[in-house]
Scaffold this active site. Structure first.
Site, PDB file in Angstrom:
ATOM      1  N   ASP A  33     -11.168  10.035  17.183  1.00 40.08           N
ATOM      2  CA  ASP A  33      -9.991  10.668  17.787  1.00 40.08           C
ATOM      3  C   ASP A  33     -10.091  12.177  17.574  1.00 40.08           C
ATOM      4  O   ASP A  33     -10.514  12.638  16.516  1.00 40.08           O
ATOM      5  CB  ASP A  33      -8.718  10.117  17.123  1.00 40.08           C
ATOM      6  N   ALA A  83      -7.014   9.278  25.591  1.00 40.45           N
ATOM      7  CA  ALA A  83      -6.634   9.813  26.902  1.00 40.45           C
ATOM      8  C   ALA A  83      -5.527  10.845  26.722  1.00 40.45           C
ATOM      9  O   ALA A  83      -4.839  10.861  25.708  1.00 40.45           O
ATOM     10  CB  ALA A  83      -6.120   8.691  27.814  1.00 40.45           C
ATOM     11  N   THR A 130      -3.819   1.744  32.829  1.00 37.59           N
ATOM     12  CA  THR A 130      -2.379   1.687  33.081  1.00 37.59           C
ATOM     13  C   THR A 130      -2.077   1.072  34.441  1.00 37.59           C
ATOM     14  O   THR A 130      -2.908   1.143  35.358  1.00 37.59           O
ATOM     15  CB  THR A 130      -1.807   3.120  33.031  1.00 37.59           C
ATOM     16  N   ASP A 131      -0.874   0.539  34.584  1.00 34.67           N
ATOM     17  CA  ASP A 131      -0.452   0.029  35.900  1.00 34.67           C
ATOM     18  C   ASP A 131      -0.158   1.168  36.874  1.00 34.67           C
ATOM     19  O   ASP A 131      -0.004   0.931  38.076  1.00 34.67           O
ATOM     20  CB  ASP A 131       0.783  -0.885  35.771  1.00 34.67           C
ATOM     21  N   GLU A 132      -0.105   2.405  36.368  1.00 30.39           N
ATOM     22  CA  GLU A 132       0.252   3.534  37.245  1.00 30.39           C
ATOM     23  C   GLU A 132      -0.834   3.815  38.288  1.00 30.39           C
ATOM     24  O   GLU A 132      -0.572   4.476  39.295  1.00 30.39           O
ATOM     25  CB  GLU A 132       0.571   4.775  36.406  1.00 30.39           C
ATOM     26  N   TYR A 155      -2.009  12.303  36.238  1.00 37.49           N
ATOM     27  CA  TYR A 155      -2.328  11.330  35.178  1.00 37.49           C
ATOM     28  C   TYR A 155      -2.898  10.051  35.778  1.00 37.49           C
ATOM     29  O   TYR A 155      -3.988   9.606  35.422  1.00 37.49           O
ATOM     30  CB  TYR A 155      -1.074  11.017  34.344  1.00 37.49           C
ATOM     31  N   LYS A 159      -6.700   8.363  35.553  1.00 33.69           N
ATOM     32  CA  LYS A 159      -6.963   7.022  35.015  1.00 33.69           C
ATOM     33  C   LYS A 159      -7.645   6.154  36.084  1.00 33.69           C
ATOM     34  O   LYS A 159      -8.539   5.371  35.775  1.00 33.69           O
ATOM     35  CB  LYS A 159      -5.661   6.362  34.546  1.00 33.69           C
ATOM     36  N   ASN A 254      15.902   3.093  34.407  1.00 33.97           N
ATOM     37  CA  ASN A 254      15.925   4.037  33.278  1.00 33.97           C
ATOM     38  C   ASN A 254      17.330   4.213  32.716  1.00 33.97           C
ATOM     39  O   ASN A 254      17.521   4.225  31.497  1.00 33.97           O
ATOM     40  CB  ASN A 254      15.396   5.407  33.716  1.00 33.97           C
ATOM     41  N   ASP A 285      14.719  15.873  39.098  1.00 34.21           N
ATOM     42  CA  ASP A 285      13.780  14.756  39.109  1.00 34.21           C
ATOM     43  C   ASP A 285      12.343  15.237  38.908  1.00 34.21           C
ATOM     44  O   ASP A 285      12.005  16.378  39.224  1.00 34.21           O
ATOM     45  CB  ASP A 285      13.889  13.999  40.446  1.00 34.21           C
ATOM     46  N   GLY A 288       7.259  13.792  42.691  1.00 35.57           N
ATOM     47  CA  GLY A 288       6.446  12.605  43.013  1.00 35.57           C
ATOM     48  C   GLY A 288       6.771  11.396  42.140  1.00 35.57           C
ATOM     49  O   GLY A 288       5.920  10.519  41.970  1.00 35.57           O
TER      50      GLY A 288
END
Ligand code: NAD
Ligand code: TYD
Length: 348
Positions: A33, A83, A130-132, A155, A159, A254, A285, A288
């Site tokens: 790390d 990451a 990630t699911d992103e 990000y 990924k 959220n 906000d 995106g």
């Protein structure tokens, strides 16, 4: 088994290291790390002296260093978590994401190919993603292993790029890889730039609770120890070349998560009902901002028997208790640079 875990001083990585060190006494585990702002060796204080564990400080973007580490250590397995991980930071400064998430992953892949050349038998390169990478869902549907990639933030794009490289090294060089794509995690040792620990810290200190937009974006929350257990199961029993989606089956808006945290903490802190909700502040906000994430983890359940622990409220309550009991940890990570970050992100 000589196992390299990258990013082990971070939030999820520290849970993975702890689990592996405790469960596999016969392994030799190296935690690599760079100790960026998100890395903290205090996360691993309880395992730092275990004989099967060693920490190495180093940066995955340093190609020569990574190559030499693989040649010296002769790893059998890699679990890659290092990451840059925060969407808001990727918007204000994408370069570090491209360097660490894309170039850093390529360095690890190249080093693994070189060190395992001619003998890939029994080796495993596990990439934690990630699911992103799948983009944003509308009101219905779920992400699964067959969903097309559609990343929308620096990000998630970085990924996605790293996932593509990992698969390409499997097809081109025969590297025995596995990828998992997981939904949002919560739990102890989470850096308070992310929603849940940030809100807990702000409720504790009676500071405004910043909710982006209308607070209607939806995330599928998974307890971090469930993620670490899934990684253990997939690393040991998953099939080479396969992808596994990991999720909590636990979708929340959220604003509802923030209100639940307020309610639980008012009880714990002896405040009057509704007191902390007064701190909710709707702010500009995120550009995106992805509307909804949700994971269908059927493959993982059917093939490897993994399921998330429930219920959310109990685990969230335990999570709050951890932050309230670990004030020194929270004070340490929110001092110094955190203040500058917070000022820039929220007081624009
Ligand atoms: P984190 O930001 O808490 O930790 C990242 C760790 O990586 C830190 O210890 C940091 O010091 C280290 N690191 C960063 N750059 C490095 C570099 N160049 N060289 C070496 N080490 C470096 O992140 P996290 O939330 O624990 O996420 C871990 C992994 O899981 C990431 O790959 C992330 O994309 C993935 N993931 C996270 C979530 C989530 O909800 N947090 C969900 C799904 C997947
Ligand atoms: P975050 O924890 O940053 O995870 P991600 O963006 O990777 O899903 O944010 C979770 C959700 O909470 C996301 O929809 C953005 C929102 N959010 C806020 O409303 N306020 C905040 O201060 C933060 C950090 C996030």
């Amino acid at each position: 088994m000589k196992l390299l875990i990258t990013g082990g001083a971070g939030f999820i990585g520290s849970h993975v290291v702890r689990r592996m060190v405790k469960a596999y006494g016969q392994y030799s585990i190296v935690n690599l790390d760079a100790l960026t702002y998100a890395g903290n060796l205090a996360n691993l204080a309880d395992v730092q002296d275990e004989p099967n564990y060693r920490f190495v400080k180093g940066d995955i973007t340093d190609k020569a260093f990574i190559r030499q580490l693989f040649l010296d250590e002769q790893f059998d397995g890699v679990i890659h978590l290092a990451a840059e991980s925060h969407v808001d930071r990727s918007i204000s400064g994408p370069d570090a994401f491209i360097q660490t998430n894309v170039v850093g992953t390529a360095n690890l892949l190249n080093a693994a190919v070189e060190s395992w050349k001619g003998n890939m038998e029994g080796k495993r390169f596990y990439h934690v993603s990630t699911d992103e990478v799948f983009g944003s869902l509308g009101e219905t549907g779920m992400f699964s292993e067959t969903t097309a990639y559609d990343p929308r933030s620096p990000y998630s794009a970085s990924k996605a790029a790293s996932d593509h490289l990992v698969r390409a090294y499997h097809h081109t060089y025969g590297l025995p890889v596995i990828i998992s794509n997981c939904s949002n995690n919560y739990g102890s040792h989470h850096f308070p730039e992310k929603l849940i620990p940030l809100i807990i810290n702000n409720i504790k200190n009676k500071r405004p609770l910043p909710v982006y937009g209308k607070g209607e974006n939806i995330r599928d929350w998974l307890w971090v120890e469930d993620h670490a257990r899934a990684i253990d199961v997939i690393f040991h029993r998953g099939c080479s070349g396969e992808t596994y989606c990991i999720g909590g089956n636990n979708e929340w808006k959220n604003i509802d998560v923030v209100k639940l945290l307020c309610k639980l903490m008012d009880d714990k802190l002896g405040r009057s009902a509704g007191e902390s909700e007064q701190l909710i502040t709707y702010v500009t906000d995120r550009p995106g901002h992805d509307a909804r994430y949700a994971i269908d983890a059927t493959k993982l359940k059917n093939e490897l028997g993994w399921e998330p622990t429930q219920p959310f409220e109990t685990l969230l309550s335990q999570t709050i208790d951890w932050y309230l009991a670990n004030e020194t940890w929270l004070d340490q990570v929110t001092s110094g640079n955190y203040r500058n970050y917070y000022e820039q992100q929220y007081n624009r």
